[in-house]
Write an enzyme that holds these catalytic residues in place. Structure first.
Site, PDB file in Angstrom:
ATOM      1  N   LYS A  81      12.564  -4.220  18.592  1.00  0.00           N
ATOM      2  CA  LYS A  81      12.644  -2.871  17.952  1.00  0.00           C
ATOM      3  C   LYS A  81      11.698  -2.313  18.275  1.00  0.00           C
ATOM      4  CE  LYS A  81      13.293  -0.175  15.479  1.00  0.00           C
ATOM      5  NZ  LYS A  81      12.624   1.217  15.759  1.00  0.00           N
ATOM      6  N   GLU A 105       3.440  -5.737   7.375  1.00  0.00           N
ATOM      7  CA  GLU A 105       1.723  -5.687   7.328  1.00  0.00           C
ATOM      8  C   GLU A 105       1.990  -4.477   7.209  1.00  0.00           C
ATOM      9  OE1 GLU A 105      -1.145  -3.500   8.114  1.00  0.00           O
ATOM     10  OE2 GLU A 105      -0.883  -4.283  10.588  1.00  0.00           O
ATOM     11  N   CYS A 153      -3.870   0.897  10.920  1.00  0.00           N
ATOM     12  CA  CYS A 153      -4.341   0.532   9.387  1.00  0.00           C
ATOM     13  C   CYS A 153      -4.928   0.200   9.012  1.00  0.00           C
ATOM     14  CB  CYS A 153      -2.870  -0.632   9.190  1.00  0.00           C
ATOM     15  SG  CYS A 153      -1.797  -0.070   9.090  1.00  0.00           S
ATOM     16  N   GLU A 156      -3.212   6.708   2.890  1.00  0.00           N
ATOM     17  CA  GLU A 156      -3.554   6.896   4.359  1.00  0.00           C
ATOM     18  C   GLU A 156      -3.383   7.955   4.820  1.00  0.00           C
ATOM     19  OE1 GLU A 156      -2.641   3.008   6.800  1.00  0.00           O
ATOM     20  OE2 GLU A 156      -0.116   4.012   5.825  1.00  0.00           O
TER      21      GLU A 156
END
Length: 454
Positions: free
Chosen positions: A155, A230, A264, A356
């Site tokens: 997906k 992750e 990331c 982040e």
């Protein structure tokens, strides 16, 4: 009318495609088809599986330019980055194919007989890929999962389904059995949840935000379903006074501006020893100001747009007027543009230094000594990646061992390779991807004892 996904070009805000969004019924049907295909795939000779995966890699290699242009259109990646991403899919398939015939169990000495282990495929794997690196991260899951004898349902993110759909077509062209690798574009709350909750899916591989990763982990726990996560990062770039400051400053901009900071692993916390702080900023500022931001299809462009208006507004919210900044330039007009930005006036607890941001923004913070550098580096809920710059090999090893992160590099920002393990500490994730053990993450270990007693 069925739900559709609109794919926007982030550089122009134009709709470049519409794609039907999968429903829960679509997911259920796909799992049924995948389970049937997987049984035949698992029974195939390892050499045959490896051969088909290498053929898949070769077909991808023949379409690198096409795939790269799709990535430019749907994700706004620079053309150079997009070519690398398509090539990474090819390399991952090749690397995984090489592991098929080495996926062996063990013979364990025991009394009264012999004991052997077998590594058997899990079955149907659900891979939920992000929008920041649509092709490579999809391949991180699909390549080793297929190599280990599983079927894969991918997906893709709602905003970036086009390269995934094309990869599924190329898989069929290469001879990968029908229904073994399926792509289901859809909304996370519909197709994503259905994939996670489906009893016929043995494992979920998810890359994305920590918030969504926690939700997926909770749903998988309820079903005792395997999961690899992750998630986020707030990676440090630690620069000691004894480092080659010119080299460290030259490398620092693209360590957080690559992919417009939507990475990331982006080194968005630049920690500089106080005695070198002023000199390092003198060297760093021109590099930030000179980054070429513009049309991602232009070979000279170093940084493209953000993925969406929502992401643009999120990034803007972190760089408030009270902060001191060094800025580059970005185009005006249509597109989700934000300039390269270095924040020098924030404290270590400011949101821009702890959250982040996922955009082209980094904060510079001073530290006193080695102990203080480690303290600052670890002062985050994340632990995905990071870099350190020093000429002292002993310090490099000490600090590498002390920093709580899964992937570190010394005098470099290159810490991710398909041939080495990747994953995070703390809230940056769970499990490891890539590397020599990637295939085993998609297997069950079966132990068999055979008595030799009369």
């Amino acid at each position: 009318m069925s739900d559709v996904l609109e794919v926007l070009n982030p550089a122009t805000e134009e709709v470049v495609a519409t794609v039907p969004a999968a429903t829960r019924d679509d997911v259920d049907a796909a799992v049924t088809r995948a389970a049937a295909a997987q049984r035949h795939w698992a029974a195939a000779a390892p050499a045959d599986r490896a051969r088909l995966l290498r053929r898949f890699a070769a077909v991808v290699d023949g379409h690198l330019g096409e795939l790269a242009l799709l990535e430019v259109r749907e994700a706004g990646h620079t053309i150079g980055n997009a070519r690398w991403e398509a090539g990474n899919v090819r390399d991952l398939l090749d690397f995984a194919a090489g592991g098929v015939e080495r996926l062996s169990g063990r013979q364990i000495p025991v009394a009264g007989g012999i004991d052997v282990t077998f590594l058997e495929p899990l079955g149907v794997i659900g891979v939920i890929a992000p929008w920041n690196f649509p092709m490579p991260i999809a391949a991180w899951g699909l390549a080793p999962a297929l190599a280990a004898g599983n079927a894969v349902i991918l997906k893709p993110a709602e905003t970036t389904p086009l390269t995934a759909l094309r990869l599924a077509e190329l898989a069929l062209e290469a001879g990968i059995p029908e229904h073994l690798f399926q792509v289901l574009p859809g909304r996370g709350a519909v197709a994503g949840d259905a994939l996670v909750e489906h009893p016929g899916v043995a494992k979920i591989v998810f890359t994305g935000s920590t918030r969504v990763g926690k939700q997926i982990m909770a749903k998988c726990a309820d079903r005792v379903k395997r999961v690899t996560l992750e998630l986020g990062g707030k990676s440090p770039n630690i620069v000691f006074a004894d480092a080659d400051l010119e080299a460290a400053a030259a490398a620092a901009p693209m360590a957080f501006l690559d992919n417009t900071g939507q990475d990331c692993c982006a080194r968005t916390r630049i920690l500089v020893q106080r005695s070198a702080y002023d000199r390092f900023l003198e060297l760093l500022a021109p590099g930030i100001e000179s980054v070429v931001v513009g049309d991602p299809a232009d070979e000279k462009t170093q940084m493209g747009p953000l993925i969406s208006r929502a992401q643009l507004e999120r990034v803007r919210s972190y760089v408030t007027d009270d902060l001191t900044t060094v800025r580059g330039t970005a185009p005006e007009g249509p597109g989700f543009w934000y300039p390269p930005t270095l924040v020098t006036g924030a404290g270590p607890t400011a949101p821009v230094a702890t959250d982040e941001v996922f955009g082209p923004v980094a904060v510079v913070l001073p530290f006193e000594d080695e102990e203080d550098a480690v303290r600052l580096a670890n002062a985050t809920e994340y632990g995905l990646s990071g870099s350190l710059w020093t000429r002292d090999i002993g310090r490099a090893l000490r600090v590498s061992r002390a920093v709580a992160a899964g992937n570190l590099s010394v005098n470099s920002h290159s810490s991710v390779r398909y041939s080495t393990p990747f994953g995070g500490y703390k809230q940056s994730g769970l499990g490891r991807e890539l590397g020599p053990d990637a295939l085993t993450a998609f297997t069950e270990t079966k132990n068999v004892f055979i008595s030799t007693e009369a």
